[in-house]
Design a protein around this motif. Structure first.
Motif, PDB file in Angstrom:
ATOM      1  N   ALA A 194       9.874  -2.580  10.596  1.00 51.76           N
ATOM      2  CA  ALA A 194       9.848  -3.384  11.819  1.00 51.76           C
ATOM      3  C   ALA A 194       9.271  -4.766  11.574  1.00 51.76           C
ATOM      4  O   ALA A 194       9.461  -5.674  12.402  1.00 51.76           O
ATOM      5  N   ALA A 195       8.565  -4.974  10.471  1.00 46.10           N
ATOM      6  CA  ALA A 195       7.933  -6.276  10.206  1.00 46.10           C
ATOM      7  C   ALA A 195       8.935  -7.325   9.754  1.00 46.10           C
ATOM      8  O   ALA A 195       8.567  -8.490   9.588  1.00 46.10           O
ATOM      9  N   ASP A 196      10.181  -6.942   9.496  1.00 48.40           N
ATOM     10  CA  ASP A 196      11.246  -7.892   9.145  1.00 48.40           C
ATOM     11  C   ASP A 196      10.870  -8.781   7.959  1.00 48.40           C
ATOM     12  O   ASP A 196      10.910  -9.996   8.026  1.00 48.40           O
ATOM     13  N   GLY A 197      10.441  -8.150   6.872  1.00 46.47           N
ATOM     14  CA  GLY A 197      10.152  -8.904   5.653  1.00 46.47           C
ATOM     15  C   GLY A 197       8.714  -9.353   5.532  1.00 46.47           C
ATOM     16  O   GLY A 197       8.328  -9.917   4.512  1.00 46.47           O
ATOM     17  N   GLY A 198       7.880  -9.144   6.565  1.00 46.35           N
ATOM     18  CA  GLY A 198       6.484  -9.524   6.486  1.00 46.35           C
ATOM     19  C   GLY A 198       5.655  -8.467   5.773  1.00 46.35           C
ATOM     20  O   GLY A 198       6.049  -7.313   5.657  1.00 46.35           O
ATOM     21  N   SER A 199       4.462  -8.881   5.312  1.00 42.97           N
ATOM     22  CA  SER A 199       3.565  -7.946   4.644  1.00 42.97           C
ATOM     23  C   SER A 199       2.829  -7.113   5.685  1.00 42.97           C
ATOM     24  O   SER A 199       2.358  -7.643   6.688  1.00 42.97           O
ATOM     25  N   VAL A 200       2.731  -5.815   5.424  1.00 44.71           N
ATOM     26  CA  VAL A 200       2.124  -4.882   6.373  1.00 44.71           C
ATOM     27  C   VAL A 200       1.054  -4.077   5.639  1.00 44.71           C
ATOM     28  O   VAL A 200       1.255  -3.624   4.511  1.00 44.71           O
ATOM     29  N   ILE A 201      -0.108  -3.918   6.311  1.00 40.75           N
ATOM     30  CA  ILE A 201      -1.181  -3.088   5.755  1.00 40.75           C
ATOM     31  C   ILE A 201      -0.955  -1.646   6.217  1.00 40.75           C
ATOM     32  O   ILE A 201      -0.766  -1.394   7.403  1.00 40.75           O
ATOM     33  N   VAL A 202      -0.981  -0.730   5.269  1.00 40.87           N
ATOM     34  CA  VAL A 202      -0.857   0.696   5.594  1.00 40.87           C
ATOM     35  C   VAL A 202      -2.240   1.321   5.405  1.00 40.87           C
ATOM     36  O   VAL A 202      -2.838   1.213   4.336  1.00 40.87           O
ATOM     37  N   ALA A 203      -2.754   1.970   6.465  1.00 45.30           N
ATOM     38  CA  ALA A 203      -4.107   2.532   6.429  1.00 45.30           C
ATOM     39  C   ALA A 203      -4.171   3.731   5.485  1.00 45.30           C
ATOM     40  O   ALA A 203      -3.210   4.044   4.773  1.00 45.30           O
ATOM     41  N   VAL A 204      -5.300   4.411   5.497  1.00 44.12           N
ATOM     42  CA  VAL A 204      -5.586   5.475   4.519  1.00 44.12           C
ATOM     43  C   VAL A 204      -4.504   6.551   4.551  1.00 44.12           C
ATOM     44  O   VAL A 204      -4.133   7.050   5.614  1.00 44.12           O
ATOM     45  N   HIS A 205      -3.994   6.891   3.366  1.00 41.47           N
ATOM     46  CA  HIS A 205      -3.007   7.963   3.238  1.00 41.47           C
ATOM     47  C   HIS A 205      -3.022   8.458   1.791  1.00 41.47           C
ATOM     48  O   HIS A 205      -3.408   7.712   0.878  1.00 41.47           O
ATOM     49  N   PRO A 206      -2.611   9.691   1.550  1.00 43.27           N
ATOM     50  CA  PRO A 206      -2.526  10.177   0.167  1.00 43.27           C
ATOM     51  C   PRO A 206      -1.436   9.411  -0.587  1.00 43.27           C
ATOM     52  O   PRO A 206      -0.443   8.984  -0.008  1.00 43.27           O
ATOM     53  N   ASP A 207      -1.678   9.239  -1.872  1.00 44.67           N
ATOM     54  CA  ASP A 207      -0.687   8.574  -2.721  1.00 44.67           C
ATOM     55  C   ASP A 207       0.614   9.385  -2.680  1.00 44.67           C
ATOM     56  O   ASP A 207       0.711  10.461  -3.269  1.00 44.67           O
ATOM     57  N   TYR A 208       1.603   8.873  -1.981  1.00 48.54           N
ATOM     58  CA  TYR A 208       2.846   9.608  -1.741  1.00 48.54           C
ATOM     59  C   TYR A 208       3.640   9.826  -3.014  1.00 48.54           C
ATOM     60  O   TYR A 208       4.427  10.775  -3.113  1.00 48.54           O
ATOM     61  N   TRP A 209       3.429   8.957  -4.023  1.00 46.27           N
ATOM     62  CA  TRP A 209       4.346   8.941  -5.176  1.00 46.27           C
ATOM     63  C   TRP A 209       3.885   9.831  -6.320  1.00 46.27           C
ATOM     64  O   TRP A 209       4.636  10.063  -7.255  1.00 46.27           O
ATOM     65  N   SER A 210       2.653  10.297  -6.281  1.00 49.80           N
ATOM     66  CA  SER A 210       2.166  11.166  -7.356  1.00 49.80           C
ATOM     67  C   SER A 210       2.588  12.602  -7.073  1.00 49.80           C
ATOM     68  O   SER A 210       2.466  13.091  -5.954  1.00 49.80           O
ATOM     69  N   SER A 211       3.038  13.293  -8.106  1.00 49.14           N
ATOM     70  CA  SER A 211       3.454  14.689  -7.934  1.00 49.14           C
ATOM     71  C   SER A 211       2.286  15.646  -8.088  1.00 49.14           C
ATOM     72  O   SER A 211       2.444  16.842  -7.872  1.00 49.14           O
ATOM     73  N   SER A 212       1.097  15.135  -8.481  1.00 46.30           N
ATOM     74  CA  SER A 212      -0.041  16.033  -8.696  1.00 46.30           C
ATOM     75  C   SER A 212      -1.229  15.596  -7.841  1.00 46.30           C
ATOM     76  O   SER A 212      -1.426  16.098  -6.741  1.00 46.30           O
ATOM     77  N   ASP A 213      -2.019  14.653  -8.345  1.00 47.95           N
ATOM     78  CA  ASP A 213      -3.221  14.215  -7.623  1.00 47.95           C
ATOM     79  C   ASP A 213      -2.831  13.281  -6.495  1.00 47.95           C
ATOM     80  O   ASP A 213      -2.315  12.188  -6.730  1.00 47.95           O
ATOM     81  N   HIS A 214      -3.110  13.707  -5.260  1.00 47.28           N
ATOM     82  CA  HIS A 214      -2.820  12.859  -4.111  1.00 47.28           C
ATOM     83  C   HIS A 214      -4.085  12.086  -3.750  1.00 47.28           C
ATOM     84  O   HIS A 214      -4.823  12.427  -2.830  1.00 47.28           O
ATOM     85  N   VAL A 215      -4.340  11.028  -4.503  1.00 47.22           N
ATOM     86  CA  VAL A 215      -5.520  10.193  -4.294  1.00 47.22           C
ATOM     87  C   VAL A 215      -5.376   9.455  -2.961  1.00 47.22           C
ATOM     88  O   VAL A 215      -4.294   8.986  -2.608  1.00 47.22           O
ATOM     89  N   LEU A 216      -6.482   9.321  -2.225  1.00 47.10           N
ATOM     90  CA  LEU A 216      -6.455   8.556  -0.977  1.00 47.10           C
ATOM     91  C   LEU A 216      -6.381   7.073  -1.314  1.00 47.10           C
ATOM     92  O   LEU A 216      -7.194   6.547  -2.090  1.00 47.10           O
ATOM     93  N   VAL A 217      -5.394   6.398  -0.728  1.00 47.56           N
ATOM     94  CA  VAL A 217      -5.167   4.981  -1.008  1.00 47.56           C
ATOM     95  C   VAL A 217      -4.909   4.251   0.303  1.00 47.56           C
ATOM     96  O   VAL A 217      -4.683   4.846   1.347  1.00 47.56           O
ATOM     97  N   TYR A 218      -4.986   2.915   0.213  1.00 46.05           N
ATOM     98  CA  TYR A 218      -4.455   2.063   1.274  1.00 46.05           C
ATOM     99  C   TYR A 218      -3.475   1.098   0.611  1.00 46.05           C
ATOM    100  O   TYR A 218      -3.578   0.830  -0.590  1.00 46.05           O
ATOM    101  N   SER A 219      -2.524   0.589   1.387  1.00 48.10           N
ATOM    102  CA  SER A 219      -1.409  -0.142   0.781  1.00 48.10           C
ATOM    103  C   SER A 219      -1.140  -1.455   1.489  1.00 48.10           C
ATOM    104  O   SER A 219      -1.500  -1.655   2.657  1.00 48.10           O
ATOM    105  N   MET A 220      -0.481  -2.339   0.748  1.00 45.49           N
ATOM    106  CA  MET A 220       0.170  -3.532   1.303  1.00 45.49           C
ATOM    107  C   MET A 220       1.653  -3.369   0.982  1.00 45.49           C
ATOM    108  O   MET A 220       2.031  -3.180  -0.176  1.00 45.49           O
ATOM    109  N   MET A 221       2.522  -3.423   2.029  1.00 46.39           N
ATOM    110  CA  MET A 221       3.941  -3.164   1.835  1.00 46.39           C
ATOM    111  C   MET A 221       4.782  -4.291   2.400  1.00 46.39           C
ATOM    112  O   MET A 221       4.357  -5.031   3.290  1.00 46.39           O
ATOM    113  N   LYS A 222       5.981  -4.380   1.877  1.00 46.93           N
ATOM    114  CA  LYS A 222       6.934  -5.388   2.333  1.00 46.93           C
ATOM    115  C   LYS A 222       8.336  -4.800   2.216  1.00 46.93           C
ATOM    116  O   LYS A 222       8.686  -4.203   1.193  1.00 46.93           O
ATOM    117  N   ALA A 223       9.138  -4.949   3.274  1.00 49.13           N
ATOM    118  CA  ALA A 223      10.553  -4.582   3.222  1.00 49.13           C
ATOM    119  C   ALA A 223      11.340  -5.813   2.784  1.00 49.13           C
ATOM    120  O   ALA A 223      11.281  -6.861   3.432  1.00 49.13           O
TER     121      ALA A 223
END
Length: 601
Positions: free
Chosen positions: A160-189
């Motif tokens: 929904a940010a249409d190319g803008g940078s978005v802060i994603v609050a605390v969540h488990p590391d979605y991309w790890s298949s083992s240790d789901h470390v708690l992370v926060y993210s900066m994302m952009k579409a």
């Protein structure tokens, strides 16, 4: 009762009353001062946390800009976005995936993030390596083997940010298949069909390393309006965020709220949707108040004790026989008044020391002023260059934007992508304030983009040619010099000409100099105008070299004076600047260059 005893009793009573009054006053003032200090410290801490978080989020955002500014990675993302259409050769797809996997694992990216990933709608995933704990060695964690973009739980806000940078609050590391470390993210579409997403992650527990000016101050970090990112005191902070945050977040900037003995304040980032709520618990504040009361009580006792000792001492001094005082007065005369040796032990010695220190401070300020004046003289010419650089005529940007808009509306032409690419190259080059100069090669690359946009605007009505000797492509020249000269020809050189327009850029090396000539086949300029322009160049030269002041000029004026002044500041006596109407009515030409030193001829 003796007079001495009466004096001691009277002054002791006064000292006791004064000590009590002073003790109460000191306690009240100390409490007020301490509370103000606590509030100021709270405000400073809140702003400090915001600043530190801004720095971390800016580094995460910079990683995404770093990736998108890499032409190889951007091209690879583009190839992958076109892969579902089936028009991209398989080897291009393989190269693109390899480039992304390699490009994300760079020292810069890994040092400034826990993990950086790129993924797209075609379920392709590329991740940076991460540092393992302790040894600082690299580890390529096993990633999830399969995913669907629509299953990523935090993607809606990013899209929904249409190319803008978005802060994603605390969540488990979605991309790890083992240790789901708690992370926060900066994302952009990424803008464009199927271009995918960039995500830069950092561990939540890395926020434990935020610097604290006061270890008794706790804080909450809240993003996206109401999402809790971090609590330094997890139990109390979480409860506070759930119960009191709505009321506390209504606080005005720099205001401190006192509630049930505790104090709260908040600070917000001007760059990101981020708020820090700093607070100090009532138990800690009460403890400090009790310490202040105890210190004030001790100070009162100490004051009374010292006062009593001084009273007894001075009572003995003041009750000495008047005879001794009289002898002292009678023995004072002109001779011993003029003896200044006693000044070594005089009570006013501190004032002399203060005078010496004041004189030394004055001399220090004078020295600083002289150094500043020297520095100002050294920087004056550079300031002139900066002033002239800022006067570069920006109207070509608006012309290009109008061209792109018109072409897109009328033709629905895919060439708009290339035009936008050229414009992006120009904007990055022209708005880069870190470099005032550029090589001739860089100027020609920039000129290619500008010529492309000119051709798109004028189509077959304008022809350009570039013939520059390879030996001068590394020579230094003020940024946008050639573009100004070409723009001057386009704006002023082709009056009443709709076709057959031609601009040539030629560069060559002669025995004692190198030069670049920009020539058009237009109508030239009137001789009177040429003479006036030459006079303006002379005045600009006097302003810079003789009068030691910035050259005065308006934006525009064919761009010639601006270009002349910037080149003069760069080359000084080795400067070459020639302008002329080409014989037989073949247009107008401007030549810039530099005389070569003896060792380079």
């Amino acid at each position: 009762m003796k007079f001495r005893s009466k004096m001691v009793l009277a002054y002791t009573t006064v000292a006791l009353l004064v000590s009590l009054i002073l003790g109460i006053a000191v306690a009240r003032i100390s409490l007020q001062y301490e509370m103000n200090s606590q509030k100021n410290n709270l405000r400073v801490s809140a702003k400090s946390y915001v600043t530190q978080m801004d720095e971390r989020l800016e580094r995460m955002d910079a990683i995404m800009h770093y990736i998108l500014s890499d032409a190889v990675l951007l091209d690879s993302i583009g190839w992958l976005s076109e892969a579902p259409e089936g028009d991209v050769p398989n080897r291009y797809i393989l190269d693109a995936k390899s480039n992304l996997s390699t490009g994300l694992t760079t020292e810069y990216i890994m040092k400034n993030s826990y993990r950086t990933v790129f993924f797209n709608q075609d379920s392709f995933l590329a991740s940076s390596a991460i540092y393992t704990t302790g040894a600082g060695s690299l580890s390529k964690q096993r990633l999830i083997s399969d995913f669907q973009v629509e299953d990523v739980p935090y993607l809606d806000a990013v899209a929904a940010a249409d190319g803008g940078s978005v802060i994603v609050a605390v969540h488990p590391d979605y991309w790890s298949s083992s240790d789901h470390v708690l992370v926060y993210s900066m994302m952009k579409a990424l803008r464009g069909k199927g271009m995918g997403f960039l995500e830069v992650e950092n561990k939540v527990d890395s926020l434990d390393s935020l610097e604290k000016s006061d270890t008794d101050i706790d804080f909450l970090i809240i993003v996206n309006g109401e999402e809790l990112l971090y609590a330094s005191d997890e139990e109390y902070g979480t409860e506070l965020a759930e119960v009191d945050y709505e009321r506390i977040k209504s606080l005005e900037k720099d205001r401190v709220l006192t509630e049930n003995g505790a104090i709260y304040t908040r600070a917000s980032s001007s760059e990101f949707d981020l708020t820090v709520l700093a607070y100090k618990k009532s138990a800690l504040i009460d403890k400090e108040r009790r310490q202040l009361f105890f210190i004030a009580f001790l100070a009162t006792l100490a004051t009374f004790g010292v006062s009593l000792a001084m009273i007894i001492f001075w009572a003995g001094i003041l009750t000495r026989p008047i005879k001794s005082l009289q002898e002292t007065v009678e023995n004072t005369n002109i001779e011993n008044l003029q003896d200044n040796r006693h000044l070594e032990n005089a009570g006013g010695l501190d004032e002399f020391q203060e005078l010496i220190r004041a004189y030394q401070a004055m001399m220090g300020r004078l020295d600083e002023a002289l150094q500043s004046e020297k520095q100002a003289a050294k920087l004056q010419l550079q300031a002139q260059f900066d002033t002239l650089q800022a006067q570069v005529n920006p109207h070509f940007i608006y012309n290009v934007l109008n061209t792109i808009s018109s072409r897109a509306i009328m033709d629905n032409d895919e060439a708009i992508c290339e035009m936008c690419g050229s414009l992006g190259t120009m904007l990055r080059y022209s708005t880069n304030n870190k470099e005032r100069y550029a090589s001739v090669g860089k100027e020609l690359e920039y000129l290619d983009s500008y010529f492309y946009l000119l051709k798109a605007r004028h189509e077959d009505g304008l022809e350009v040619s570039i013939d520059v000797d390879q030996r001068i492509r590394k020579q230094v020249i003020p940024k946008m010099t050639l573009q100004q000269l070409v723009e001057n020809s386009v704006k002023h050189g082709f009056r009443n000409m709709d076709s057959g327009r031609h601009i040539s850029v030629t560069g060559k090396v002669e025995k004692d100099r190198w030069s670049i000539r920009v020539q058009d086949n237009g109508c030239g300029i009137a001789e009177q105008t040429l003479l006036e322009l030459q006079e303006r160049l002379k005045e600009a030269r006097k302003d810079i070299l003789e009068r030691a002041k910035p050259a005065e000029m308006e934006i525009g004026g064919m761009g010639i004076v601006n270009t002349y002044a910037r080149c003069l500041l760069l080359y000084f006596g080795d400067f070459i600047f020639e302008m002329e109407n080409v014989p037989d009515g073949r247009g107008f030409a401007v030549t810039v260059g530099q005389r070569l030193p003896e060792e380079k001829k």
